[in-house]
Design a protein around this motif. Structure first.
Motif, PDB file in Angstrom:
ATOM      1  N   ASP A 179       0.851  -1.187   0.000  1.00  0.00           N
ATOM      2  CA  ASP A 179       0.000   0.000   0.000  1.00  0.00           C
ATOM      3  C   ASP A 179       0.889   1.240   0.000  1.00  0.00           C
ATOM      4  O   ASP A 179       1.669   1.457   0.930  1.00  0.00           O
ATOM      5  CB  ASP A 179      -0.907  -0.022   1.238  1.00  0.00           C
ATOM      6  N   LYS A 215       0.082   4.222   0.518  1.00  0.00           N
ATOM      7  CA  LYS A 215      -0.296   5.133   1.592  1.00  0.00           C
ATOM      8  C   LYS A 215       0.223   4.661   2.945  1.00  0.00           C
ATOM      9  O   LYS A 215       0.284   5.414   3.898  1.00  0.00           O
ATOM     10  CB  LYS A 215      -1.828   5.258   1.655  1.00  0.00           C
ATOM     11  N   ASP A 216       0.585   3.378   3.025  1.00  0.00           N
ATOM     12  CA  ASP A 216       1.038   2.785   4.277  1.00  0.00           C
ATOM     13  C   ASP A 216       2.527   2.465   4.156  1.00  0.00           C
ATOM     14  O   ASP A 216       2.932   1.657   3.331  1.00  0.00           O
ATOM     15  CB  ASP A 216       0.230   1.511   4.573  1.00  0.00           C
ATOM     16  N   ASN A 265      -4.389  -3.025  11.463  1.00  0.00           N
ATOM     17  CA  ASN A 265      -4.140  -3.336  10.058  1.00  0.00           C
ATOM     18  C   ASN A 265      -4.102  -4.854   9.899  1.00  0.00           C
ATOM     19  O   ASN A 265      -3.153  -5.512  10.337  1.00  0.00           O
ATOM     20  CB  ASN A 265      -2.816  -2.728   9.593  1.00  0.00           C
ATOM     21  N   TYR A 304      -6.980  -5.018  -2.374  1.00  0.00           N
ATOM     22  CA  TYR A 304      -6.727  -4.606  -0.991  1.00  0.00           C
ATOM     23  C   TYR A 304      -5.341  -5.076  -0.557  1.00  0.00           C
ATOM     24  O   TYR A 304      -4.847  -6.124  -0.982  1.00  0.00           O
ATOM     25  CB  TYR A 304      -7.775  -5.197  -0.051  1.00  0.00           C
ATOM     26  N   SER A 305      -4.728  -4.284   0.322  1.00  0.00           N
ATOM     27  CA  SER A 305      -3.423  -4.640   0.871  1.00  0.00           C
ATOM     28  C   SER A 305      -3.609  -5.706   1.946  1.00  0.00           C
ATOM     29  O   SER A 305      -4.726  -6.012   2.372  1.00  0.00           O
ATOM     30  CB  SER A 305      -2.749  -3.409   1.471  1.00  0.00           C
ATOM     31  N   GLU A 364      -6.412  -2.343   3.536  1.00  0.00           N
ATOM     32  CA  GLU A 364      -6.730  -1.048   2.937  1.00  0.00           C
ATOM     33  C   GLU A 364      -6.893  -1.169   1.427  1.00  0.00           C
ATOM     34  O   GLU A 364      -6.206  -1.974   0.784  1.00  0.00           O
ATOM     35  CB  GLU A 364      -5.610  -0.039   3.248  1.00  0.00           C
TER      36      GLU A 364
END
Length: 213
Positions: free
Chosen positions: A41, A43-44, A88, A174-175, A179
């Motif tokens: 991800d 963003k992560d 997560n 999705y991760s 997410e």
């Protein structure tokens, strides 16, 4: 017509198995670790190494048509969770159908190692159901895998196995942290390595299984 052909082939293989001098069926149960590599991800910034864990198990049923070739159906469960942030997370249920080839039997490993060691090659396709965090829906993901399974015979009824299988997820949205990977819902390929160990239980009334015949 297709159903009749498949049914006829099943009965032919069943009758052939009845004439053979070894058992054809086995049940495999095991667990181990998974090592995700992608997707990550963007963003992560969490390292995917945070999702390496021992939270997985699998059960398989295998039918050997002869001493070398067979089919295996498998169900596997994986739980991915960030070691630093337990919010997560995701869970994956995977079902696959694979062809199996007994390399040890083909290469006479059984004789060279006093009929106690063999090596199975397996590969096939399946579907995974990935449940992201805080979601009641499952994402369906097609996957391909190819693995190798060393086995040690304990008795005529039981063997110990180890297995290493790379798994390719064809379209993943999705991760592993649960997410959404892309706001436009664009899919990415996913890849993780599955390493596990367990036991093979041989089913049938004959003394030997095809793995060791």
């Amino acid at each position: 017509m297709r159903f009749i052909i498949i049914l006829s082939l099943f009965f032919l293989s069943f009758n052939a198995a009845q004439a053979q001098q070894f058992n054809n069926f086995s049940l495999e149960v095991g667990g181990g670790a998974h090592f995700p590599f992608n997707p990550k991800d963007s963003k992560d910034q969490t390292s995917l190494s945070n999702y390496i864990s021992m939270k997985q198990f699998q059960v398989s049923g295998r039918y050997m048509f002869n001493e070398k070739i067979g089919l295996k159906g498998q169900y596997a469960y994986f739980y991915f969770q960030d070691k630093e942030n337990h919010l997560n997370k995701s869970a994956m249920h995977k079902v696959t159908l694979e062809a199996v080839y007994n390399l040890g039997n083909a290469l006479n490993f059984n004789y060279a190692f006093q009929e106690r060691f063999t090596l199975l090659l397996h590969g096939g396709a399946g579907i995974s159901f990935l449940k992201p965090k805080e979601s009641y829906d499952f994402e369906k993901i097609g996957n391909l895998q190819l693995g190798i399974t060393p086995m040690v015979k304990i008795s005529n009824q039981v063997a110990f196995y180890m297995d290493v299988t790379p798994v390719l997820n064809l379209m993943q949205h999705y991760s592993y942290g649960g997410e959404l990977l892309n706001a436009d819902y664009k899919a990415q390929s996913g890849f993780f390595l599955n390493a596990n160990a367990g036991f093979v239980f041989y089913l049938g009334s004959r003394n030997q299984h095809a793995d060791w015949y």
